[in-house]
Design a protein around this motif. Sequence first.
Motif, PDB file in Angstrom:
ATOM      1  N   THR A   1       0.757  -1.195   0.244  1.00  0.00           N
ATOM      2  CA  THR A   1      -0.058   0.463   0.397  1.00  0.00           C
ATOM      3  C   THR A   1       0.511   1.742   0.279  1.00  0.00           C
ATOM      4  OG1 THR A   1      -1.390  -0.782   1.218  1.00  0.00           O
ATOM      5  CG2 THR A   1      -1.792   1.823   1.060  1.00  0.00           C
ATOM      6  N   PHE A   2       0.612   1.918  -0.972  1.00  0.00           N
ATOM      7  CA  PHE A   2       1.301   3.809  -0.521  1.00  0.00           C
ATOM      8  C   PHE A   2      -0.065   4.333  -0.330  1.00  0.00           C
ATOM      9  CE2 PHE A   2       3.222   1.234  -4.348  1.00  0.00           C
ATOM     10  CZ  PHE A   2       4.513   1.634  -4.402  1.00  0.00           C
ATOM     11  N   ILE A   3       0.375   5.179   0.754  1.00  0.00           N
ATOM     12  CA  ILE A   3       0.494   6.155   2.023  1.00  0.00           C
ATOM     13  C   ILE A   3       0.403   7.404   0.272  1.00  0.00           C
ATOM     14  CG2 ILE A   3      -0.346   7.053   3.532  1.00  0.00           C
ATOM     15  CD1 ILE A   3      -1.341   4.120   3.693  1.00  0.00           C
ATOM     16  N   GLU A   4      -1.174   7.585   0.070  1.00  0.00           N
ATOM     17  CA  GLU A   4      -0.629   8.633  -0.610  1.00  0.00           C
ATOM     18  C   GLU A   4      -0.849  10.557  -0.498  1.00  0.00           C
ATOM     19  OE1 GLU A   4      -2.303   8.548  -5.180  1.00  0.00           O
ATOM     20  OE2 GLU A   4      -3.371   9.558  -3.433  1.00  0.00           O
ATOM     21  N   LEU A   5       0.621  11.251  -0.323  1.00  0.00           N
ATOM     22  CA  LEU A   5       0.121  12.438   0.063  1.00  0.00           C
ATOM     23  C   LEU A   5       0.137  13.429  -1.276  1.00  0.00           C
ATOM     24  CD1 LEU A   5       3.135  12.298   3.017  1.00  0.00           C
ATOM     25  CD2 LEU A   5       0.579  11.677   3.098  1.00  0.00           C
ATOM     26  N   PHE A   6      -0.387  14.224  -0.524  1.00  0.00           N
ATOM     27  CA  PHE A   6      -0.948  15.540  -1.306  1.00  0.00           C
ATOM     28  C   PHE A   6      -1.501  16.795  -0.557  1.00  0.00           C
ATOM     29  CE2 PHE A   6      -4.357  12.584  -1.570  1.00  0.00           C
ATOM     30  CZ  PHE A   6      -5.647  13.584  -0.763  1.00  0.00           C
ATOM     31  N   SER A   7      -1.006  17.935  -1.102  1.00  0.00           N
ATOM     32  CA  SER A   7      -1.030  18.567  -0.627  1.00  0.00           C
ATOM     33  C   SER A   7      -0.703  20.498  -1.800  1.00  0.00           C
ATOM     34  CB  SER A   7      -0.925  19.804   0.976  1.00  0.00           C
ATOM     35  OG  SER A   7      -1.154  20.982   1.700  1.00  0.00           O
ATOM     36  N   PHE A   8      -0.080  20.975  -2.347  1.00  0.00           N
ATOM     37  CA  PHE A   8      -0.008  21.810  -3.493  1.00  0.00           C
ATOM     38  C   PHE A   8       0.056  23.496  -2.811  1.00  0.00           C
ATOM     39  CE2 PHE A   8       0.912  23.987  -7.356  1.00  0.00           C
ATOM     40  CZ  PHE A   8       1.765  23.286  -7.790  1.00  0.00           C
ATOM     41  N   LEU A   9       0.338  23.336  -0.999  1.00  0.00           N
ATOM     42  CA  LEU A   9      -0.152  24.429  -0.291  1.00  0.00           C
ATOM     43  C   LEU A   9       1.589  24.013   0.655  1.00  0.00           C
ATOM     44  CD1 LEU A   9      -3.758  26.060   0.598  1.00  0.00           C
ATOM     45  CD2 LEU A   9      -2.252  26.756  -1.031  1.00  0.00           C
ATOM     46  N   PRO A  10       2.593  24.767   0.642  1.00  0.00           N
ATOM     47  CA  PRO A  10       3.617  24.930   1.345  1.00  0.00           C
ATOM     48  C   PRO A  10       3.390  24.906   3.160  1.00  0.00           C
ATOM     49  CG  PRO A  10       4.127  26.271  -0.004  1.00  0.00           C
ATOM     50  CD  PRO A  10       2.506  26.182   0.304  1.00  0.00           C
ATOM     51  N   GLN A  11       2.203  25.630   3.798  1.00  0.00           N
ATOM     52  CA  GLN A  11       2.373  26.250   5.255  1.00  0.00           C
ATOM     53  C   GLN A  11       1.265  24.744   5.449  1.00  0.00           C
ATOM     54  OE1 GLN A  11       0.665  27.636   2.550  1.00  0.00           O
ATOM     55  NE2 GLN A  11      -1.323  28.452   2.932  1.00  0.00           N
ATOM     56  N   ASN A  12       0.759  23.916   4.310  1.00  0.00           N
ATOM     57  CA  ASN A  12       0.056  22.561   4.955  1.00  0.00           C
ATOM     58  C   ASN A  12       0.760  21.649   4.854  1.00  0.00           C
ATOM     59  OD1 ASN A  12      -2.758  23.906   5.193  1.00  0.00           O
ATOM     60  ND2 ASN A  12      -3.605  23.207   3.573  1.00  0.00           N
ATOM     61  N   ALA A  13       2.077  21.276   4.336  1.00  0.00           N
ATOM     62  CA  ALA A  13       2.905  20.279   4.301  1.00  0.00           C
ATOM     63  C   ALA A  13       3.141  19.330   5.480  1.00  0.00           C
ATOM     64  CB  ALA A  13       4.265  20.570   3.828  1.00  0.00           C
TER      65      ALA A  13
END
Length: 388
Positions: free
Chosen positions: A136-148
């Motif tokens: 399983t690949f736990i997929e991470l996404f957020s294009f906002l730097p402050q949420n990284a």
Amino acid sequence: MKSYRADYVFSINADPIKNGIVTVDESGKIVAVSSQPTHPDVSIEQLSGILCPGFINTHCHLELSHLKNKVPKQTGLVDFIKNVQKFRNIDPAEAQDAALKADAEMYDNGIVAVGDISNSDLTIDIKSKSKLYYHTFIELFSFLPQNAKTVFDNGLELLRQFKPQSVSITPHAPYSVSKELFRLIRDYSDTHTNLLSIHNQECEDENKLYRYKTGKFLDLYEGFGIDISYFKPQARNSLQTVIPLLSNKQKILLVHNTCTNLKDIYFIKRFDRIINWCFCPGANLYIEGHLPKTELFLEQGFNITLGTDSLASNTGLNLLAEMKLLQDQVPSLTLNRLLEWGTINGAKYLGIDDEKGTLEVGKAPGLNLITGLDDFKITADTKVKRIV
């Protein structure tokens, strides 16, 4: 023990054997692969067709299985994403039931191992009880730097929930992951065992975003209320921008590659990254209506694998159907090569080639019977049946 004789045995690690015999024990482990009976006291079942190892599906989204026939075809990636978000949230019991059926469908279609993308804990129990091997690949996404940092920490918590199953954290795609989040994943990957898989260049708008900060992704961000005023165009394609942000200590699977060009391929050769490619032609046609330039990837020295993607973006979960689409696109692709992509190459990428991917003594790779071939060409009548 039981022996099976077929017109040909494609063991993948050796030349095909005409009238070959495969013998397995009660657990499915290979005891012998030969042209003559090696265990005279074992009955031989005669089969028409070819025998090969079980298939390895390196890209799927089991938790999206409930979206089958709900997302319109050939709308382009941006509208596809909008539709997935629109229909995604339903009763968890319904979603789990659809995922369970998808798991059974893959089993029936001769798939023995899956690299599966997850954004939630929906499939943990299904995978723990499945007859298939899952990473399983736990997929991470957020294009906002402050949420990284928050997104990264939430991903680690979900990873802990999946353990002791085989699991890793991974970036979703260049258009959905900030440089800050890429770096957090890279730092983690540099110090942990952490297989990587990333959606790559599924549409030309991804490259337009990175080159010129134009295209449909700007409308997507605006519709989601995401302010990307911080983002500056990079004057290069997305793949060329993110490759330096990926770890050089882990295997990396680049998935889809619909708009990857020869300059991109040559560019990544300049970096010490362990690159594998995954083609999901059924999903490419479903979403964008065209395939990658598959011929560009041949003879480049990279490991090539196959995936089905999800039932949100495909009509079925059948690697044989994916092979046919690629064969129709590039007729010079031989059956043996397509089977390599769909078996041992995927096993190597997932790190399970000691057990699966080839018909070798001591392995338990599964055993598929392929029928309806025309001079080793996949036709509309070609089918796969799981034997072991």
